[in-house]
Design a protein around this motif. Structure first.
Motif, PDB file in Angstrom:
ATOM      1  N   ASP A  59      39.491 -25.232  39.714  1.00 50.65           N
ATOM      2  CA  ASP A  59      40.898 -24.993  39.402  1.00 50.65           C
ATOM      3  C   ASP A  59      41.002 -23.875  38.377  1.00 50.65           C
ATOM      4  OD1 ASP A  59      41.562 -27.186  40.990  1.00 50.65           O
ATOM      5  OD2 ASP A  59      41.436 -28.579  39.285  1.00 50.65           O
ATOM      6  N   ALA A  60      42.083 -23.106  38.467  1.00 53.25           N
ATOM      7  CA  ALA A  60      42.327 -22.094  37.443  1.00 53.25           C
ATOM      8  C   ALA A  60      42.565 -22.799  36.116  1.00 53.25           C
ATOM      9  CB  ALA A  60      43.539 -21.256  37.816  1.00 53.25           C
ATOM     10  N   PRO A  61      41.967 -22.336  35.029  1.00 49.41           N
ATOM     11  CA  PRO A  61      42.149 -22.985  33.728  1.00 49.41           C
ATOM     12  C   PRO A  61      43.616 -23.054  33.328  1.00 49.41           C
ATOM     13  CG  PRO A  61      40.376 -21.368  33.630  1.00 49.41           C
ATOM     14  CD  PRO A  61      41.069 -21.170  34.949  1.00 49.41           C
ATOM     15  N   GLU A  62      44.015 -24.171  32.721  1.00 45.62           N
ATOM     16  CA  GLU A  62      45.388 -24.323  32.239  1.00 45.62           C
ATOM     17  C   GLU A  62      45.640 -23.324  31.107  1.00 45.62           C
ATOM     18  OE1 GLU A  62      47.962 -26.393  33.133  1.00 45.62           O
ATOM     19  OE2 GLU A  62      46.751 -26.918  34.887  1.00 45.62           O
ATOM     20  N   PRO A  63      46.850 -22.741  31.048  1.00 43.18           N
ATOM     21  CA  PRO A  63      47.152 -21.834  29.938  1.00 43.18           C
ATOM     22  C   PRO A  63      47.121 -22.584  28.612  1.00 43.18           C
ATOM     23  CG  PRO A  63      49.149 -22.373  31.158  1.00 43.18           C
ATOM     24  CD  PRO A  63      48.005 -22.908  31.956  1.00 43.18           C
ATOM     25  N   VAL A  64      46.654 -21.930  27.572  1.00 44.13           N
ATOM     26  CA  VAL A  64      46.539 -22.563  26.265  1.00 44.13           C
ATOM     27  C   VAL A  64      47.528 -21.935  25.289  1.00 44.13           C
ATOM     28  CG1 VAL A  64      44.114 -23.156  26.576  1.00 44.13           C
ATOM     29  CG2 VAL A  64      44.719 -20.975  25.506  1.00 44.13           C
ATOM     30  N   THR A  65      47.847 -22.701  24.253  1.00 43.27           N
ATOM     31  CA  THR A  65      48.656 -22.218  23.142  1.00 43.27           C
ATOM     32  C   THR A  65      47.883 -22.476  21.866  1.00 43.27           C
ATOM     33  OG1 THR A  65      50.742 -22.638  24.293  1.00 43.27           O
ATOM     34  CG2 THR A  65      50.840 -22.457  21.891  1.00 43.27           C
ATOM     35  N   LEU A  66      47.734 -21.435  21.050  1.00 42.02           N
ATOM     36  CA  LEU A  66      46.928 -21.521  19.838  1.00 42.02           C
ATOM     37  C   LEU A  66      47.814 -21.431  18.610  1.00 42.02           C
ATOM     38  CD1 LEU A  66      44.032 -19.084  20.862  1.00 42.02           C
ATOM     39  CD2 LEU A  66      44.387 -21.475  21.510  1.00 42.02           C
ATOM     40  N   ILE A  67      47.513 -22.248  17.611  1.00 43.30           N
ATOM     41  CA  ILE A  67      48.227 -22.267  16.339  1.00 43.30           C
ATOM     42  C   ILE A  67      47.305 -21.676  15.281  1.00 43.30           C
ATOM     43  CG2 ILE A  67      49.396 -23.696  14.617  1.00 43.30           C
ATOM     44  CD1 ILE A  67      50.708 -23.705  17.420  1.00 43.30           C
ATOM     45  N   GLN A 226      42.158 -19.690  10.071  1.00 44.85           N
ATOM     46  CA  GLN A 226      41.604 -20.485  11.162  1.00 44.85           C
ATOM     47  C   GLN A 226      42.715 -20.943  12.104  1.00 44.85           C
ATOM     48  OE1 GLN A 226      38.848 -23.537   9.868  1.00 44.85           O
ATOM     49  NE2 GLN A 226      37.903 -22.195   8.364  1.00 44.85           N
ATOM     50  N   TRP A 227      42.319 -21.415  13.284  1.00 44.10           N
ATOM     51  CA  TRP A 227      43.285 -21.789  14.308  1.00 44.10           C
ATOM     52  C   TRP A 227      42.884 -23.097  14.971  1.00 44.10           C
ATOM     53  CZ3 TRP A 227      41.575 -22.231  19.402  1.00 44.10           C
ATOM     54  CH2 TRP A 227      40.317 -21.684  19.662  1.00 44.10           C
ATOM     55  N   ARG A 228      43.815 -23.624  15.742  1.00 45.54           N
ATOM     56  CA  ARG A 228      43.558 -24.828  16.525  1.00 45.54           C
ATOM     57  C   ARG A 228      44.339 -24.722  17.833  1.00 45.54           C
ATOM     58  NH1 ARG A 228      47.920 -28.193  16.791  1.00 45.54           N
ATOM     59  NH2 ARG A 228      49.510 -28.090  15.176  1.00 45.54           N
ATOM     60  N   TYR A 229      44.006 -25.597  18.781  1.00 45.01           N
ATOM     61  CA  TYR A 229      44.771 -25.682  20.020  1.00 45.01           C
ATOM     62  C   TYR A 229      46.026 -26.525  19.793  1.00 45.01           C
ATOM     63  CZ  TYR A 229      40.745 -23.870  22.626  1.00 45.01           C
ATOM     64  OH  TYR A 229      39.729 -23.081  23.088  1.00 45.01           O
ATOM     65  N   MET A 230      47.141 -26.093  20.351  1.00 42.55           N
ATOM     66  CA  MET A 230      48.328 -26.938  20.394  1.00 42.55           C
ATOM     67  C   MET A 230      48.077 -28.057  21.410  1.00 42.55           C
ATOM     68  SD  MET A 230      52.240 -25.785  21.252  1.00 42.55           S
ATOM     69  CE  MET A 230      53.434 -26.972  21.865  1.00 42.55           C
ATOM     70  N   THR A 231      48.410 -29.288  21.060  1.00 40.53           N
ATOM     71  CA  THR A 231      48.146 -30.423  21.934  1.00 40.53           C
ATOM     72  C   THR A 231      49.290 -30.637  22.911  1.00 40.53           C
ATOM     73  OG1 THR A 231      49.188 -32.094  20.525  1.00 40.53           O
ATOM     74  CG2 THR A 231      46.896 -31.509  20.019  1.00 40.53           C
ATOM     75  N   ALA A 232      49.002 -31.389  23.967  1.00 44.19           N
ATOM     76  CA  ALA A 232      50.014 -31.666  24.989  1.00 44.19           C
ATOM     77  C   ALA A 232      51.156 -32.522  24.427  1.00 44.19           C
ATOM     78  CB  ALA A 232      49.360 -32.388  26.170  1.00 44.19           C
ATOM     79  N   LYS A 233      50.902 -33.245  23.339  1.00 46.12           N
ATOM     80  CA  LYS A 233      51.945 -34.110  22.762  1.00 46.12           C
ATOM     81  C   LYS A 233      52.926 -33.342  21.883  1.00 46.12           C
ATOM     82  CE  LYS A 233      49.000 -38.245  22.704  1.00 46.12           C
ATOM     83  NZ  LYS A 233      48.391 -39.296  21.836  1.00 46.12           N
ATOM     84  N   GLU A 234      52.561 -32.142  21.470  1.00 46.22           N
ATOM     85  CA  GLU A 234      53.424 -31.361  20.566  1.00 46.22           C
ATOM     86  C   GLU A 234      54.486 -30.609  21.345  1.00 46.22           C
ATOM     87  OE1 GLU A 234      50.938 -30.008  16.770  1.00 46.22           O
ATOM     88  OE2 GLU A 234      49.993 -29.344  18.634  1.00 46.22           O
ATOM     89  N   LYS A 235      55.683 -30.563  20.777  1.00 47.46           N
ATOM     90  CA  LYS A 235      56.805 -29.861  21.396  1.00 47.46           C
ATOM     91  C   LYS A 235      57.538 -29.042  20.345  1.00 47.46           C
ATOM     92  CE  LYS A 235      56.091 -32.100  25.293  1.00 47.46           C
ATOM     93  NZ  LYS A 235      55.504 -31.427  26.482  1.00 47.46           N
ATOM     94  N   PHE A 236      57.906 -27.833  20.733  1.00 40.09           N
ATOM     95  CA  PHE A 236      58.715 -27.005  19.828  1.00 40.09           C
ATOM     96  C   PHE A 236      60.176 -27.474  19.850  1.00 40.09           C
ATOM     97  CE2 PHE A 236      55.178 -24.016  20.595  1.00 40.09           C
ATOM     98  CZ  PHE A 236      54.824 -23.800  19.290  1.00 40.09           C
TER      99      PHE A 236
END
Length: 236
Positions: A59-67, A226-236
Motif C-alpha cells: 500500500d502507498a504509505p499514509e500521509p504524515v503530519t509532523l509537529i 525536535q519533532w514528533r508525529y501527529m497522532t490519529a487522535k489529535e484534531k486541529f
C-alpha cells in the motif's frame, strides 16, 4: 561474483511480486537488508540477506503530519530542513518508524508570530493543510509570552476586552498570567506582530514568545529543535 543490483529487483526475484509492489513494500519499511530496514528501492545489494516482513502490505504509505518545536532563529525553510530521523524526539520515537518518504512533500500553512519559537506544523496530508488554511479564522492558537516592565492599571482586563494602540483597534484575546513575568494568550488567527502590539499597549515589552497549541493539538514537552508525529487522535 555478481554485480550489485537494486533492492527492488532482488525483492522481485525473491517473492515474485511486480515492480510497483516491490517499491511499495520497500517504501513502506517492510524490507530489511541484513536485518536493517531499507526504504530506498534503488539501494544496491549483492550477497546481503534480503527479507520481506510477514505483515507486509503493498500500500502507498499514509500521509504524515509532523509537529516541530521550531527555534525562534530558524526560518521556515531552515526548520523544514532540520527535520530528519535524527531530530525525532526520543520520548516520541515509539510506535512509528521514520521512513525516507515521511520527509518528502512536506508543506506548512501555520505561520508563527515574528521572532517566535514553538509549535510548527508540516504535513503531507492535503486535508490537514486545507483545514489549517480554510479554518484559520476559527482555530484558536495559544502562546506563552515572557515580558518585562510594569503592566498599566487594569491592563489584563483591557487585553481581554479589546483596546486601541496608535489608533489601531486590537482584537480582544484570552489573556492570563502564567507566573509573574509570563502571560498566556489565546486567540484566533493572530495577525503578524499583534502580540507585540498588545503587550506594548499595556506597558510591557516582549522578551520571547512560544506557540504551544493550535486548536486541539498541543506541543507538550517537545524539546526545542525536535519533532514528533501527529497522532490519529489529535484534531486541529
Amino acid at each position: 561474483m555478481t554485480d550489485p543490483i537494486r533492492l527492488s529487483k532482488r525483492l522481485i526475484e525473491l517473492v515474485g511480486c511486480s515492480r510497483r509492489e516491490a517499491e511499495l513494500f520497500i517504501e513502506g519499511g517492510w524490507v530489511t537488508v541484513d536485518g536493517q530496514v531499507i526504504d530506498e528501492p534503488q539501494f544496491k545489494v549483492d550477497t546481503q540477506i534480503v527479507e520481506l516482513s510477514a505483515q507486509a502490505r503493498a500500500d502507498a504509505p499514509e500521509p504524515v503530519t509532523l509537529i516541530l518545536h521550531k527555534p525562534a532563529q530558524l526560518s521556515l525553510d531552515a526548520a523544514l530542513g532540520s527535520i530528519t530521523a535524527g531530530t525525532l524526539s526520543e520520548e516520541h520515537s515509539f510506535g512509528k518508524r521514520p521512513l525516507r518518504g515521511h520527509f518528502l512533500r512536506l508543506e506548512s500553512s501555520s505561520s508563527l508570530q515574528d521572532d517566535a519559537s514553538g509549535l510548527t506544523v508540516f504535513s503531507q496530508d492535503w486535508k490537514i493543510l486545507r483545514k489549517l488554511t480554510d479554518d484559520r479564522s476559527k482555530i484558536e492558537q495559544e502562546y506563552v509570552v515572557e515580558v518585562s516592565g510594569d503592566m498599566v492599571d487594569h491592563g489584563l482586563n483591557r487585553l481581554n476586552h479589546g483596546l486601541t494602540y496608535k489608533g489601531k483597534e486590537l482584537p480582544a484575546v484570552k489573556a492570563s498570567w502564567q507566573n509573574e513575568n509570563r502571560l498566556r494568550f489565546a486567540m484566533k488567527n493572530p495577525q503578524p506582530g499583534v502580540i507585540v502590539q498588545l503587550c506594548t499597549a499595556v506597558g510591557l515589552k516582549v522578551v520571547w514568545m512560544r506557540r504551544i497549541r493550535i486548536g486541539g493539538v498541543s506541543m507538550g514537552k517537545l524539546p526545542e529543535g525536535q519533532w514528533r508525529y501527529m497522532t490519529a487522535k489529535e484534531k486541529f
